[in-house]
Structure formats: C-alpha cells, structure tokens
Design a protein around this motif. Structure first.
Motif, PDB file in Angstrom:
ATOM      1  N   ILE A  28       0.848  -1.192   0.000  1.00 61.50           N
ATOM      2  CA  ILE A  28       0.000   0.000   0.000  1.00 61.50           C
ATOM      3  C   ILE A  28       0.880   1.237   0.000  1.00 61.50           C
ATOM      4  O   ILE A  28       1.741   1.396   0.870  1.00 61.50           O
ATOM      5  CB  ILE A  28      -0.921   0.014   1.250  1.00 61.50           C
ATOM      6  CG1 ILE A  28      -1.632  -1.327   1.441  1.00 61.50           C
ATOM      7  CG2 ILE A  28      -1.898   1.178   1.153  1.00 61.50           C
ATOM      8  CD1 ILE A  28      -2.468  -1.786   0.274  1.00 61.50           C
ATOM      9  N   ILE A  29       0.664   2.120  -0.992  1.00 56.58           N
ATOM     10  CA  ILE A  29       1.419   3.369  -1.061  1.00 56.58           C
ATOM     11  C   ILE A  29       0.459   4.555  -1.047  1.00 56.58           C
ATOM     12  O   ILE A  29      -0.680   4.456  -1.480  1.00 56.58           O
ATOM     13  CB  ILE A  29       2.348   3.436  -2.291  1.00 56.58           C
ATOM     14  CG1 ILE A  29       1.571   3.392  -3.592  1.00 56.58           C
ATOM     15  CG2 ILE A  29       3.380   2.328  -2.243  1.00 56.58           C
ATOM     16  CD1 ILE A  29       2.431   3.648  -4.816  1.00 56.58           C
ATOM     17  N   GLU A  30       0.967   5.673  -0.531  1.00 51.65           N
ATOM     18  CA  GLU A  30       0.156   6.885  -0.430  1.00 51.65           C
ATOM     19  C   GLU A  30       0.240   7.689  -1.719  1.00 51.65           C
ATOM     20  O   GLU A  30       1.338   7.936  -2.239  1.00 51.65           O
ATOM     21  CB  GLU A  30       0.638   7.728   0.746  1.00 51.65           C
ATOM     22  CG  GLU A  30      -0.231   8.920   1.025  1.00 51.65           C
ATOM     23  CD  GLU A  30       0.182   9.632   2.294  1.00 51.65           C
ATOM     24  OE1 GLU A  30      -0.710  10.186   2.940  1.00 51.65           O
ATOM     25  OE2 GLU A  30       1.375   9.648   2.625  1.00 51.65           O
ATOM     26  N   GLU A  31      -0.909   8.099  -2.198  1.00 51.34           N
ATOM     27  CA  GLU A  31      -0.986   8.827  -3.467  1.00 51.34           C
ATOM     28  C   GLU A  31      -0.177  10.127  -3.450  1.00 51.34           C
ATOM     29  O   GLU A  31       0.574  10.411  -4.386  1.00 51.34           O
ATOM     30  CB  GLU A  31      -2.445   9.127  -3.797  1.00 51.34           C
ATOM     31  CG  GLU A  31      -2.627   9.878  -5.093  1.00 51.34           C
ATOM     32  CD  GLU A  31      -4.068  10.230  -5.369  1.00 51.34           C
ATOM     33  OE1 GLU A  31      -4.487  10.063  -6.521  1.00 51.34           O
ATOM     34  OE2 GLU A  31      -4.769  10.679  -4.444  1.00 51.34           O
ATOM     35  N   LYS A  32      -0.316  10.933  -2.410  1.00 51.06           N
ATOM     36  CA  LYS A  32       0.328  12.255  -2.378  1.00 51.06           C
ATOM     37  C   LYS A  32       1.846  12.186  -2.293  1.00 51.06           C
ATOM     38  O   LYS A  32       2.539  13.000  -2.886  1.00 51.06           O
ATOM     39  CB  LYS A  32      -0.180  13.061  -1.184  1.00 51.06           C
ATOM     40  CG  LYS A  32      -1.595  13.534  -1.295  1.00 51.06           C
ATOM     41  CD  LYS A  32      -1.961  14.340  -0.064  1.00 51.06           C
ATOM     42  CE  LYS A  32      -3.439  14.611   0.004  1.00 51.06           C
ATOM     43  NZ  LYS A  32      -3.826  15.256   1.252  1.00 51.06           N
ATOM     44  N   THR A  33       2.364  11.248  -1.511  1.00 51.42           N
ATOM     45  CA  THR A  33       3.795  11.224  -1.207  1.00 51.42           C
ATOM     46  C   THR A  33       4.556  10.065  -1.833  1.00 51.42           C
ATOM     47  O   THR A  33       5.781  10.068  -1.834  1.00 51.42           O
ATOM     48  CB  THR A  33       3.997  11.128   0.317  1.00 51.42           C
ATOM     49  OG1 THR A  33       3.442   9.879   0.762  1.00 51.42           O
ATOM     50  CG2 THR A  33       3.348  12.289   1.046  1.00 51.42           C
ATOM     51  N   ASN A  34       3.850   9.058  -2.318  1.00 50.47           N
ATOM     52  CA  ASN A  34       4.445   7.798  -2.788  1.00 50.47           C
ATOM     53  C   ASN A  34       5.142   7.029  -1.673  1.00 50.47           C
ATOM     54  O   ASN A  34       5.943   6.135  -1.947  1.00 50.47           O
ATOM     55  CB  ASN A  34       5.396   8.014  -3.970  1.00 50.47           C
ATOM     56  CG  ASN A  34       4.658   8.270  -5.255  1.00 50.47           C
ATOM     57  OD1 ASN A  34       3.585   7.723  -5.486  1.00 50.47           O
ATOM     58  ND2 ASN A  34       5.215   9.125  -6.095  1.00 50.47           N
ATOM     59  N   ASP A  35       4.851   7.361  -0.410  1.00 53.68           N
ATOM     60  CA  ASP A  35       5.399   6.613   0.722  1.00 53.68           C
ATOM     61  C   ASP A  35       4.795   5.216   0.744  1.00 53.68           C
ATOM     62  O   ASP A  35       3.590   5.053   0.511  1.00 53.68           O
ATOM     63  CB  ASP A  35       5.060   7.283   2.059  1.00 53.68           C
ATOM     64  CG  ASP A  35       5.810   8.569   2.296  1.00 53.68           C
ATOM     65  OD1 ASP A  35       6.801   8.832   1.581  1.00 53.68           O
ATOM     66  OD2 ASP A  35       5.406   9.322   3.205  1.00 53.68           O
ATOM     67  N   VAL A  36       5.628   4.222   1.044  1.00 58.06           N
ATOM     68  CA  VAL A  36       5.113   2.878   1.285  1.00 58.06           C
ATOM     69  C   VAL A  36       4.524   2.897   2.683  1.00 58.06           C
ATOM     70  O   VAL A  36       5.222   3.184   3.656  1.00 58.06           O
ATOM     71  CB  VAL A  36       6.213   1.807   1.170  1.00 58.06           C
ATOM     72  CG1 VAL A  36       5.660   0.441   1.535  1.00 58.06           C
ATOM     73  CG2 VAL A  36       6.814   1.799  -0.220  1.00 58.06           C
TER      74      VAL A  36
END
Length: 101
Positions: free
Chosen positions: A14-22
């Motif tokens: 799962i990654i965050e749309e805004k930051t591309n953080d995993v």
C-alpha cells in the motif's frame, strides 16, 4: 486484468498517493480483493485472526483506493490510496520506520 489467487493469498503493498510513501504490507484473498473493488476502500485478510478486515474499521484511519496494479506475474498487488490518519497501528504514518542500515 485479474490477479492470480491460485495460492490463496497475495501480498498487497500500500502506497500513499500524495507522497508515494510505502505505508504498509498486508494480504488479500479473492474475497477481500472483490470487497475492495466494490467499496473503493481497502479490505484485507488477517492471517492471525483468520478473517477479513477493513483498514480503519476500528481506528477510523481509512484508505480510499485510487489505483490497483499487479506485477508481471499477477501475484503481488500495488495499491495506491488516499490515507486518512496514520497507516500503522502504532500511530506512525507508515509501518516502515525501523531503520536497519
């Protein structure tokens, strides 16, 4: 394109749309995958509890699905989400915060 659930569970990154953080890694079976598609929210299969669970069902820290892609073998999912609150049960933004090197 349908993922390959022949072995039962697939890892879902799962990654965050805004930051591309995993944010996290969880597992999906075919039922949780279908519920994710139907609801637009992430659903997973808990190996320890042996049941489906919806991310945020107790914490309120939900994940709205923005995109789902599979790898070349169709046995791993990469899910981009809009995260509400922290993703980790510890209260951290991401489950990946323990630096080794």
């Amino acid at each position: 394109m349908k993922p390959n659930f022949k072995d039962g569970l697939l890892p879902a990154i799962i990654i965050e749309e805004k930051t591309n953080d995993v944010l996290m890694l969880a597992y999906m079976n075919e039922e949780s995958y279908q519920k994710t598609l139907e609801t637009g929210k992430t659903w997973f299969y808990s190996r320890s509890r042996q049941r489906l669970w919806n991310k945020g069902e107790t914490s309120g820290h939900c994940q709205k699905v923005k995109r789902i892609v599979t790898d070349c073998d169709k046995d791993t999912l990469l899910i981009t989400v809009e995260q509400t609150g922290p993703a980790c049960h510890t209260g951290k933004h991401s489950c990946f915060f323990n630096v080794i090197i």
